[in-house]
Design a protein around this motif. Structure first.
Motif, PDB file in Angstrom:
ATOM      1  N   ARG A 117       4.549 -15.371 -38.819  1.00 42.15           N
ATOM      2  CA  ARG A 117       5.182 -15.091 -37.531  1.00 42.15           C
ATOM      3  C   ARG A 117       5.435 -16.388 -36.788  1.00 42.15           C
ATOM      4  NH1 ARG A 117       2.301 -10.207 -34.599  1.00 42.15           N
ATOM      5  NH2 ARG A 117       4.128 -10.462 -33.311  1.00 42.15           N
ATOM      6  N   GLN A 118       6.383 -16.307 -35.888  1.00 42.59           N
ATOM      7  CA  GLN A 118       6.775 -17.479 -35.112  1.00 42.59           C
ATOM      8  C   GLN A 118       5.583 -18.063 -34.357  1.00 42.59           C
ATOM      9  OE1 GLN A 118      10.100 -17.938 -35.263  1.00 42.59           O
ATOM     10  NE2 GLN A 118      10.170 -19.804 -34.085  1.00 42.59           N
ATOM     11  N   GLU A 176       7.462 -22.287 -29.882  1.00 42.33           N
ATOM     12  CA  GLU A 176       8.705 -22.715 -30.522  1.00 42.33           C
ATOM     13  C   GLU A 176       9.871 -22.003 -29.880  1.00 42.33           C
ATOM     14  OE1 GLU A 176       9.440 -22.744 -34.691  1.00 42.33           O
ATOM     15  OE2 GLU A 176       7.374 -23.351 -35.090  1.00 42.33           O
ATOM     16  N   LEU A 177      11.024 -22.643 -29.946  1.00 42.53           N
ATOM     17  CA  LEU A 177      12.216 -22.002 -29.389  1.00 42.53           C
ATOM     18  C   LEU A 177      12.548 -20.768 -30.222  1.00 42.53           C
ATOM     19  CD1 LEU A 177      14.773 -22.151 -27.529  1.00 42.53           C
ATOM     20  CD2 LEU A 177      15.860 -23.339 -29.422  1.00 42.53           C
ATOM     21  N   THR A 178      12.657 -19.650 -29.569  1.00 43.07           N
ATOM     22  CA  THR A 178      13.153 -18.466 -30.261  1.00 43.07           C
ATOM     23  C   THR A 178      14.440 -18.044 -29.578  1.00 43.07           C
ATOM     24  OG1 THR A 178      11.828 -17.064 -28.859  1.00 43.07           O
ATOM     25  CG2 THR A 178      10.887 -17.629 -30.982  1.00 43.07           C
ATOM     26  N   VAL A 179      15.349 -17.528 -30.337  1.00 41.47           N
ATOM     27  CA  VAL A 179      16.685 -17.262 -29.818  1.00 41.47           C
ATOM     28  C   VAL A 179      17.126 -15.889 -30.271  1.00 41.47           C
ATOM     29  CG1 VAL A 179      17.377 -19.653 -29.756  1.00 41.47           C
ATOM     30  CG2 VAL A 179      17.607 -18.367 -31.860  1.00 41.47           C
ATOM     31  N   PRO A 180      18.153 -15.313 -29.656  1.00 43.32           N
ATOM     32  CA  PRO A 180      18.905 -15.785 -28.502  1.00 43.32           C
ATOM     33  C   PRO A 180      18.217 -15.443 -27.185  1.00 43.32           C
ATOM     34  CG  PRO A 180      19.813 -13.729 -29.289  1.00 43.32           C
ATOM     35  CD  PRO A 180      18.682 -14.072 -30.221  1.00 43.32           C
ATOM     36  N   LEU A 181      18.612 -16.157 -26.146  1.00 43.98           N
ATOM     37  CA  LEU A 181      17.964 -15.980 -24.843  1.00 43.98           C
ATOM     38  C   LEU A 181      18.846 -15.235 -23.849  1.00 43.98           C
ATOM     39  CD1 LEU A 181      16.484 -19.563 -24.608  1.00 43.98           C
ATOM     40  CD2 LEU A 181      15.235 -17.490 -25.142  1.00 43.98           C
ATOM     41  N   SER A 182      20.139 -15.291 -24.048  1.00 39.74           N
ATOM     42  CA  SER A 182      21.034 -14.526 -23.176  1.00 39.74           C
ATOM     43  C   SER A 182      22.251 -14.122 -23.981  1.00 39.74           C
ATOM     44  CB  SER A 182      21.471 -15.363 -21.977  1.00 39.74           C
ATOM     45  OG  SER A 182      22.368 -16.371 -22.401  1.00 39.74           O
ATOM     46  N   ALA A 228      18.282  -9.218 -31.170  1.00 35.49           N
ATOM     47  CA  ALA A 228      16.914  -9.334 -30.673  1.00 35.49           C
ATOM     48  C   ALA A 228      16.867 -10.422 -29.612  1.00 35.49           C
ATOM     49  CB  ALA A 228      15.968  -9.657 -31.820  1.00 35.49           C
ATOM     50  N   LEU A 229      17.195 -10.055 -28.389  1.00 34.86           N
ATOM     51  CA  LEU A 229      17.114 -11.026 -27.290  1.00 34.86           C
ATOM     52  C   LEU A 229      15.657 -11.374 -27.027  1.00 34.86           C
ATOM     53  CD1 LEU A 229      19.492 -10.035 -24.353  1.00 34.86           C
ATOM     54  CD2 LEU A 229      19.522 -12.110 -25.712  1.00 34.86           C
ATOM     55  N   LYS A 230      15.406 -12.650 -26.802  1.00 35.86           N
ATOM     56  CA  LYS A 230      14.046 -13.076 -26.494  1.00 35.86           C
ATOM     57  C   LYS A 230      13.922 -13.266 -24.979  1.00 35.86           C
ATOM     58  CE  LYS A 230      13.108 -13.464 -30.930  1.00 35.86           C
ATOM     59  NZ  LYS A 230      14.414 -13.278 -31.554  1.00 35.86           N
ATOM     60  N   GLU A 233      26.634 -18.159 -31.004  1.00 37.73           N
ATOM     61  CA  GLU A 233      25.414 -18.647 -30.355  1.00 37.73           C
ATOM     62  C   GLU A 233      25.391 -20.162 -30.430  1.00 37.73           C
ATOM     63  OE1 GLU A 233      21.730 -16.484 -30.938  1.00 37.73           O
ATOM     64  OE2 GLU A 233      20.604 -18.356 -30.854  1.00 37.73           O
ATOM     65  N   GLY A 259      20.531 -21.207 -27.134  1.00 40.16           N
ATOM     66  CA  GLY A 259      20.196 -19.788 -27.175  1.00 40.16           C
ATOM     67  C   GLY A 259      21.110 -18.912 -26.337  1.00 40.16           C
ATOM     68  N   GLU A 278      16.274 -17.687 -38.312  1.00 38.41           N
ATOM     69  CA  GLU A 278      16.046 -17.012 -37.039  1.00 38.41           C
ATOM     70  C   GLU A 278      17.297 -16.230 -36.613  1.00 38.41           C
ATOM     71  OE1 GLU A 278      15.240 -19.630 -33.675  1.00 38.41           O
ATOM     72  OE2 GLU A 278      13.141 -19.240 -34.109  1.00 38.41           O
ATOM     73  N   SER A 306      17.559 -12.390 -35.891  1.00 37.91           N
ATOM     74  CA  SER A 306      17.928 -11.922 -34.550  1.00 37.91           C
ATOM     75  C   SER A 306      19.098 -10.950 -34.570  1.00 37.91           C
ATOM     76  CB  SER A 306      18.310 -13.095 -33.652  1.00 37.91           C
ATOM     77  OG  SER A 306      17.237 -13.978 -33.530  1.00 37.91           O
ATOM     78  N   THR A 315       9.873 -18.919 -40.972  1.00 40.26           N
ATOM     79  CA  THR A 315       9.061 -17.806 -40.483  1.00 40.26           C
ATOM     80  C   THR A 315       9.788 -16.472 -40.366  1.00 40.26           C
ATOM     81  OG1 THR A 315       9.666 -18.392 -38.245  1.00 40.26           O
ATOM     82  CG2 THR A 315       7.631 -19.335 -39.096  1.00 40.26           C
TER      83      THR A 315
END
Lengths: 202, 612
Positions: free
Chosen positions: A4-5, A9-15, A198-200, B91, B95, B325, B329, B354
Motif C-alpha cells: 500500500r501507498q 507520498e503524493l497520491t493523485v488525482p487531487l481535483s 479515485a480522487l484523493k 492529469e 494532481g 498510480e 486511480s 505500490t
C-alpha cells in the motif's frame, strides 16, 4: 505483492474538472463542488470558503459538532427527502438514504442523499446509504455519482456496483472506505459501466 | 523453439500457431481484398474506383474515394451512447485532472476550427502543434482535421531550432503551443521556444498559445474559441495528407505525410485488434510527436470510442510508481508504453511500485525490442495481478504484448492481437506479423532467412503509403519490397527485432538521426568534423556517442547538440580525436560496427587510429 501507498507520498488525482465544475474531496466522505466563484460543500467537517453547506446526517465523520446555522441538513430540520432548494447557481434536492434493516445505524428518515444540479451537471451524492429501492427513481445517465463503497453501514463494493448499473453515471467517485481493497473491488466491477476516478483528499 | 506462453486471461481466445498462419496467409495472398474489407468499416462519401493503383513507393490506395476524416474520428459517435462518455481524461504532475466527453471534445475542436479558420487556416494548410499532451493540443489537431488542414505534432523534447526547421518545411500557417507544463516538479516553458522557432523559421505563421499568460506575442487559445463553431467537416480525397511527422534518417530528419483514407483504415482496424473497445480506459505513455502517439492517442482510440488518459509530466516523478498510480486511480484497462520505460521500472525497488493494476486486460509495448527478461518482469509484476482483491480467486495474468511500428507504415505491423490473431506469446519477440502486412526477413540477396539475422522487409505496399516522403524512403524499395532498415530474426512466424541496420539511432524508443546530431556539433566554430552512432545501453536501448575533431571542449559540444536538436539527442559520450577524415557514411558505419564489437574506448581509439 504490491504494498500500500506509504504515508506522505503524493497520491493523485487531487481535483477533477468536469465541464465547468471542479470536484474535490474533503475528509472521509465529503466533497466540494465549485462553479465560478461559488462552492458547495457536502459533508465537509471544516467548511471554509463555502457558498452553501450541506450535511447528509449527523455522524461525526460527516458533520462537525457545531454546524453553520444556515447549513442544509436533515438533523437541523432544513431538508428532508423530497425537499428542493434553489441556490440560484445550483439546485439541490434531498433524496432518501438509509439502511433497510431493523436496528440499522442509518434508519429511514435519519439522513439524506443529495441530487445537485449545477453548471449543466447532475451530481448524485449518495450519503450513508445501502442500495435502496428509491435509487431506481433517480435520473439515469447523470454525470457524476459520489458513492460509498466501504460496506457495513453503507454500500458494499457490490452494492455500489449495482448503483452504477442502475444510474449509469458518466463518472463515479468512490468514497467512504478504510481498506483500499474495497476500492479495488469496486473499480474492477464498475469500470466497464462508468468511468471510475479515485480522487484523493488534498 | 523458445518459450511460448498463453496468459490465463487469453485462454479462451488464443489460437494455435497453425490457425494464425492460416488467417495470416489468406490476408497476404490478397492484400487488396483484405484491406478493402477493412475499409468497409469507415464512412466514405465517395467509393473508390480501385483499391490500389501504382506499384512500390508510388502505390496509392482507395483511389477516387473521398471521406470526412473528422466524421470518422469524432462525429460518427454523435447520437450514440459514446457521445456522452469521457473521451479524454487529463492529469498533470500536481494532481489536477479534467475530463471531457466526446460531445465536449467535439464542441472544443469545432470552436477551435472556427478560430483557426478566422486566422485564414484552410484546407491543405499545415498546422504545427508543439505541446505536451493536453486536451487543448488534441482538440487543436482534431480542429485541423475538421478543416482539412494537415497537422504535424512536434515532440517537446526537440529544440527551437528543430521546430523552426519543421515550420519552414511545412510552410506552416499556424503554430499551436502552450505556455508550458510541469515536468519532474519543474516548469518547462514552451511558448518562448515556439516564438524563437517562428522567428528563426522565417515563416509567417500565427502563434496560438494555450494556458496562462498566453497572449504575449501570440493569440490566446481561449480567444480563438470566441469565433463560433465550425459545423461542416472537410471532405477530402483518400490521398489528402492527414498529418505528418519528421522521421529520423541517416542524414537528418525528413518529412513524411500520411494519407487520410488509407491511414484511417489501418489505424481503425489495428486499434480494435490491439484490444481497444468503447468501454476501455486506455493509457498510452507515448506522446503525440511520435508515430505511436499520433496513431494510438489522437486517432485510433477516439475512432473506437474509448476513453484516453493523457498525462503531462515525467514518468518518474515523484517515483516510477506514478504511471501505475494513474492506472489505479482511473481503473485503466489497456496500458501502452515503451520497452525503455519497462526496463527502467524493472530496475526500481519493488516496494516502490505500490499500485493495484487489476483492471488491466493487457500491457502493450512499443518502439523497440523487449528483452525476454524485461517481458518476464512485466508479466509477473504488472500483468499478474497478484494483489488478492476481496473475494478474488488469486493470481490471474493478462498478456504483455510487444508490437513493432514504423513511422512510414503508420501503425503497428507485428504483434499478438488481443482482439484478433493471438497465438501463444513468444517472450523476447514482437509477435507475428499482423494480417494485412506481408513481412519477411531476408538476406542481402533477398532470400528468406529463418533463425538468423536478416533485413526486415515488407512485401507489397500498405494502405497508409506516405503521400509525402523523402528520396531515401523511395530508395529503400526494390520493386514491391520495402526494406524497413531494421534487422530481425524470424522464427516460427515470430519476429525478433534486433535494432537498426543503418546508423539511425533508437534512444528510449525515439528514432534519431545521426546526421542531425553531427550537423549540430559542426555548427560550433571549434568543431571541424563529427560523427555520431548509437551505443547499446541497458536501459535506453541505445545512447548517442559523438566523436569529433576540433578545439571545442566536449562539454560545449554536448551542450550545442542539446540546444540545436533537443535534450533527447544529447550525446551520452563525447570524444575529441586529433583527426576525423573520410566519407561520412563510412565513418558512421565504422563507428557503429566498432561500438558493437569493442569497448567504447577501444572503438574510439580504433576509429582514430584508422585516420590518415
Amino acid at each position: 505483492m504490491f504494498k500500500r501507498q506509504a504515508a506522505g507520498e503524493l497520491t493523485v488525482p487531487l481535483s477533477l474538472r468536469f465541464g465547468r465544475v471542479l470536484v474535490e474531496r474533503a475528509g472521509y466522505s465529503g466533497v466540494t463542488l465549485s462553479l465560478g466563484g461559488e462552492k458547495l460543500c457536502i459533508d465537509v467537517l471544516e467548511p471554509r470558503g463555502c457558498s452553501a453547506v450541506l450535511y447528509s446526517h449527523s455522524h461525526p465523520r460527516h458533520a462537525p459538532g457545531v454546524v453553520p446555522r444556515e447549513a442544509l441538513a436533515p438533523f437541523l430540520g432544513s431538508v428532508k427527502p423530497g425537499s428542493q432548494v434553489d441556490l440560484g447557481w445550483a439546485r439541490v434536492e434531498a433524496v432518501e438514504a438509509y439502511n433497510p434493516w431493523e436496528g440499522a445505524p442509518h434508519p429511514k428518515g435519519f439522513g439524506v442523499g443529495f441530487l445537485v444540479e449545477l453548471g449543466g451537471l447532475r451530481v448524485y451524492y449518495a450519503g450513508d446509504t445501502s442500495f435502496v429501492e428509491e435509487l431506481s427513481s433517480l435520473p439515469a445517465g447523470l454525470e457524476v455519482a459520489v458513492l460509498p463503497v466501504g460496506g457495513g453501514a453503507v454500500m458494499t463494493p457490490e452494492e455500489a456496483f449495482e448503483a452504477v448499473r442502475t444510474l449509469k453515471p458518466v463518472l463515479t467517485l468512490p468514497v467512504h472506505f478504510d481498506d483500499e481493497k474495497l476500492y479495488w473491488k469496486f473499480k474492477v466491477l464498475a469500470q466497464p459501466y462508468t468511468q471510475v476516478a479515485a480522487l484523493k483528499v488534498r | 523453439m523458445g518459450e511460448r506462453i498463453v496468459p490465463p486471461s487469453m485462454r479462451w481466445k488464443a489460437m494455435s500457431l497453425q490457425e494464425y498462419q492460416r488467417i495470416y496467409s489468406e490476408s497476404v495472398r490478397n492484400l487488396e481484398g483484405f484491406w478493402a474489407r477493412e475499409a468497409g468499416k469507415l464512412k466514405w462519401r465517395e467509393p473508390w474506383r480501385s483499391v490500389r493503383e501504382g506499384a512500390g513507393p508510388a502505390s496509392s490506395w482507395f483511389v477516387g474515394a473521398s471521406l470526412s476524416p473528422y466524421e470518422n474520428v469524432v462525429s460518427k459517435h454523435e447520437g450514440t451512447w459514446v457521445w456522452h462518455k469521457p473521451a479524454l481524461i487529463w492529469e498533470n504532475e500536481a494532481g489536477d485532472s479534467r475530463i471531457v466527453t466526446y460531445a465536449e471534445l467535439d464542441s472544443l475542436a469545432s470552436r477551435l476550427a472556427a478560430g483557426l479558420a478566422s486566422l485564414g487556416v484552410g484546407r491543405g494548410d499545415w498546422v504545427v502543434v508543439y505541446s505536451q499532451p493536453s486536451i487543448e493540443s488534441v482538440a487543436a489537431m482534431l480542429a485541423a482535421v475538421k478543416l482539412g488542414a494537415p497537422f504535424e505534432p512536434v515532440f517537446t523534447g526537440f529544440s527551437a531550432e528543430e521546430l523552426a526547421r519543421r515550420l519552414a518545411r511545412r510552410k506552416a500557417k499556424a503554430l499551436v503551443t502552450s505556455s508550458g507544463f510541469l515536468r519532474r516538479g519543474r516548469a518547462v516553458p514552451l511558448a518562448g521556444a515556439a516564438r524563437e522557432a517562428l522567428s528563426r523559421s522565417g515563416v509567417q505563421a500565427h502563434l496560438v498559445v494555450a494556458g496562462e499568460g498566453a497572449a504575449e506575442g501570440g493569440i490566446a487559445l481561449d480567444d480563438l474559441l470566441q469565433w463560433g463553431s465550425l459545423k461542416e467537416s472537410a471532405v477530402v480525397s483518400s490521398n489528402h495528407p492527414l498529418f505528418g511527422l519528421h522521421s529520423g534518417y541517416e542524414g537528418g530528419f525528413h518529412p513524411i505525410a500520411h494519407p487520410a483514407g488509407g491511414f484511417l483504415v489501418q489505424v481503425y482496424s489495428t486499434s480494435q485488434w490491439i484490444g481497444l473497445r468503447p468501454r476501455d480506459t486506455y493509457f498510452c505513455t507515448v506522446w503525440p510527436g511520435w508515430i505511436t502517439g499520433v496513431s494510438y492517442v489522437v486517432f485510433g482510440p477516439l475512432m473506437v470510442g474509448s476513453t484516453v488518459l493523457l498525462y503531462e509530466g515525467g514518468p518518474d516523478w515523484p517515483s516510477w510508481n506514478r504511471w501505475l498510480e494513474l492506472i489505479d486511480s482511473y481503473a485503466v484497462t489497456l496500458f501502452l508504453t515503451t520497452s525503455s520505460a519497462l526496463r527502467m521500472m524493472s530496475r526500481q525497488d519493488p516496494s516502490a511500485l505500490t499500485s493495484n493494476n487489476d483492471t488491466l486486460k493487457a500491457v502493450l509495448v512499443t518502439a523497440e525490442p523487449l528483452e525476454a527478461e524485461v517481458w518476464r518482469w512485466s508479466y509477473e509484476r504488472l500483468a499478474s495481478l497478484t494483489v488478492p482483491v476481496v473475494d478474488s480467486d488469486g493470481r490471474r495474468a493478462v498478456p504483455v504484448v510487444n508490437l513493432y511500428i514504423q513511422s512510414e507504415v503508420g501503425t503497428f505491423l507485428t504483434g499478438n492481437l488481443v482482439n484478433y490473431t493471438f497465438p501463444p506469446v513468444a517472450p523476447g519477440s514482437a509477435g507475428p506479423p499482423i494480417p494485412g502486412f506481408h513481412l519477411d526477413v531476408v538476406d542481402e540477396r533477398g532470400a528468406s532467412v529463418r533463425g538468423a539475422p536478416g533485413r526486415l522487409v515488407v512485401k507489397g505496399s500498405w494502405p497508409s503509403m506516405p503521400v509525402e516522403a523523402p528520396s531515401v524512403f523511395r530508395e529503400r524499395w526494390a520493386g514491391e519490397v520495402y526494406d524497413t532498415g531494421d534487422e530481425a530474426v524470424m522464427l516460427d512466424s515470430y519476429i525478433h527485432p534486433l535494432g537498426r541496420r543503418d546508423p539511425v539511432l533508437k534512444v528510449s524508443g525515439y528514432r534519431l538521426s545521426p546526421g542531425a546530431i553531427e550537423r549540430a556539433a559542426e555548427s560550433l566554430p571549434g568543431v571541424r568534423a563529427a560523427v555520431a552512432a548509437g551505443l547499446r545501453d541497458e536501459l535506453r536501448f541505445e545512447v548517442p556517442v559523438l566523436v569529433y575533431e576540433g578545439e571545442a571542449e566536449p562539454g560545449e559540444v554536448r551542450r550545442r547538440v542539446r540546444e540545436a536538436v533537443g535534450p533527447i539527442a544529447e550525446p551520452q559520450h563525447v570524444f575529441r580525436v586529433s583527426s576525423l577524415r573520410g566519407a561520412r557514411a563510412e565513418l558512421r558505419a565504422k563507428l557503429k560496427r566498432l561500438l558493437r564489437e569493442k569497448t567504447l574506448e577501444e572503438a574510439v581509439r580504433e576509429l582514430a587510429a584508422g585516420q590518415p
